[in-house]
Write a protein that holds these residues in place. Structure first.
Motif, PDB file in Angstrom:
ATOM      1  N   ALA A  20     -34.065 -27.836  24.133  1.00 11.98           N
ATOM      2  CA  ALA A  20     -34.083 -27.772  22.671  1.00 11.98           C
ATOM      3  C   ALA A  20     -35.185 -26.836  22.191  1.00 11.98           C
ATOM      4  N   GLU A  21     -36.338 -26.866  22.862  1.00  9.73           N
ATOM      5  CA  GLU A  21     -37.442 -26.003  22.451  1.00  9.73           C
ATOM      6  C   GLU A  21     -37.128 -24.530  22.717  1.00  9.73           C
ATOM      7  N   ILE A  22     -36.501 -24.258  23.854  1.00  2.00           N
ATOM      8  CA  ILE A  22     -36.087 -22.877  24.144  1.00  2.00           C
ATOM      9  C   ILE A  22     -35.083 -22.412  23.096  1.00  2.00           C
ATOM     10  N   ALA A  23     -34.154 -23.301  22.741  1.00  5.44           N
ATOM     11  CA  ALA A  23     -33.144 -22.953  21.744  1.00  5.44           C
ATOM     12  C   ALA A  23     -33.791 -22.627  20.407  1.00  5.44           C
TER      13      ALA A  23
ATOM     14  N   SER B  82     -33.063 -29.251  11.757  1.00  7.42           N
ATOM     15  CA  SER B  82     -32.151 -29.917  12.696  1.00  7.42           C
ATOM     16  C   SER B  82     -32.806 -30.191  14.047  1.00  7.42           C
ATOM     17  N   GLN B  83     -34.119 -29.932  14.186  1.00  6.29           N
ATOM     18  CA  GLN B  83     -34.859 -30.181  15.429  1.00  6.29           C
ATOM     19  C   GLN B  83     -34.255 -29.473  16.644  1.00  6.29           C
ATOM     20  N   GLY B  84     -33.655 -28.347  16.402  1.00 10.98           N
ATOM     21  CA  GLY B  84     -33.079 -27.564  17.492  1.00 10.98           C
ATOM     22  C   GLY B  84     -31.601 -27.823  17.751  1.00 10.98           C
TER      23      GLY B  84
ATOM     24  N   LEU C 188     -56.149 -35.919  13.889  1.00 11.66           N
ATOM     25  CA  LEU C 188     -54.852 -36.223  14.495  1.00 11.66           C
ATOM     26  C   LEU C 188     -53.839 -35.137  14.156  1.00 11.66           C
ATOM     27  N   ASP C 189     -53.888 -34.638  12.933  1.00 14.11           N
ATOM     28  CA  ASP C 189     -53.020 -33.545  12.502  1.00 14.11           C
ATOM     29  C   ASP C 189     -53.173 -32.332  13.424  1.00 14.11           C
ATOM     30  N   LEU C 190     -54.407 -31.994  13.736  1.00 16.75           N
ATOM     31  CA  LEU C 190     -54.672 -30.860  14.623  1.00 16.75           C
ATOM     32  C   LEU C 190     -54.164 -31.129  16.029  1.00 16.75           C
ATOM     33  N   GLU C 191     -54.230 -32.375  16.452  1.00 13.54           N
ATOM     34  CA  GLU C 191     -53.714 -32.745  17.774  1.00 13.54           C
ATOM     35  C   GLU C 191     -52.198 -32.571  17.832  1.00 13.54           C
ATOM     36  N   VAL C 192     -51.515 -32.967  16.760  1.00 14.81           N
ATOM     37  CA  VAL C 192     -50.058 -32.772  16.694  1.00 14.81           C
ATOM     38  C   VAL C 192     -49.733 -31.289  16.734  1.00 14.81           C
ATOM     39  N   GLU C 193     -50.478 -30.498  15.992  1.00 16.04           N
ATOM     40  CA  GLU C 193     -50.270 -29.044  15.972  1.00 16.04           C
ATOM     41  C   GLU C 193     -50.399 -28.458  17.372  1.00 16.04           C
ATOM     42  N   ALA C 194     -51.467 -28.846  18.066  1.00 14.06           N
ATOM     43  CA  ALA C 194     -51.738 -28.293  19.391  1.00 14.06           C
ATOM     44  C   ALA C 194     -50.717 -28.731  20.423  1.00 14.06           C
TER      45      ALA C 194
ATOM     46  N   VAL D 275     -43.533 -25.055  20.173  1.00 19.39           N
ATOM     47  CA  VAL D 275     -42.686 -24.055  19.522  1.00 19.39           C
ATOM     48  C   VAL D 275     -43.012 -23.962  18.032  1.00 19.39           C
ATOM     49  N   GLU D 276     -43.208 -22.755  17.563  1.00 20.42           N
ATOM     50  CA  GLU D 276     -43.592 -22.538  16.167  1.00 20.42           C
ATOM     51  C   GLU D 276     -42.576 -23.113  15.181  1.00 20.42           C
TER      52      GLU D 276
END
Length: 228
Positions: free
Chosen positions: A211-214, A28-30, A82-88, A92-93
């Protein structure tokens, strides 16, 4: 004179359809966390939440990653970078995990239906050489289907909005009819934010702190409907 059907439009409709098995229903993306933590973080209004997610997360992060992945034209080595860039860039985990799981689910489906590039990239993920974030996978696969870049971006924006609308209904925040009205209002927002050009090396940016804190707080909560 009768206009001829555009087969590309039909392909886009098939792959943007919520019935296409992509696995995104579990996230639900938060939104769930934001609604449950309203007493601590402030009231959660779904229409506002949707607008913020599109303008301040999807537009500068997912849209950019999708566009850049599309332009890599199946170059698996550059896609892994690019995948690693998105990860970094995803702080929020819970959001990182959701993006990777959605990407893996989409790749699995496309591997089974034989989409070019799906099986090799899925193998790289299995070997631990790639992560399979959703936007990267979307760019890879939708280009392989022969769709135009603007169509792929439109599909990404629509799916981002539609998945949130579906989550809002499942959470009881809005009714089915109301969610469709809000989704209709979101479509011009997708068009608006997509008008900003994306450079081939455009950095990924997002700013949705509440949203990220939530989501971070949600990770330690008990029973819930969505994974993030």
């Amino acid at each position: 004179m009768t206009a001829s059907l555009d087969s590309g439009l039909l392909v886009a409709l098939q792959h943007a359809d919520s019935q296409f098995p992509s696995g995104g229903f579990a996230f639900s993306q938060g939104l769930e966390a934001s609604s449950q933590l309203a007493a601590r973080l402030g009231a959660c209004n779904f229409e506002d939440f949707l607008d913020v997610q599109l303008r301040h997360r999807w537009a500068g992060a997912d849209r950019v990653a999708l566009t850049r992945a599309y332009r890599l034209a199946g170059d698996l080595a550059k896609l892994t970078e690019l995948d690693l860039e998105v990860e970094a860039s995803t702080f929020v985990e819970g959001l990182r995990t959701g993006s990777r799981r959605n990407g893996a689910a989409l790749l699995t489906t496309h591997s089974r239906i034989g989409t070019t590039g799906a099986a090799p990239y899925r193998a790289l993920i299995g070997e631990g050489k790639a992560l399979g974030h959703l936007a990267v996978v979307q760019g890879l696969l939708w280009r392989a289907l022969g769709l135009e870049e603007t169509t792929a971006v439109a599909m990404g924006g629509y799916q981002a909005a539609a998945s949130l609308a579906t989550a809002a209904v499942r959470l009881g925040l809005v009714g089915a009819i109301q969610s469709q009205a809000m989704l209709a209002k979101a479509l011009p927002v997708i068009v608006e934010v997509s008008s900003t050009p994306v450079a081939d090396d455009e950095p990924l940016r997002s700013f949705t702190p509440l949203a990220e804190i939530a989501v971070a707080l949600h990770g330690s909560s008990g029973q819930r409907l969505f994974s993030n």
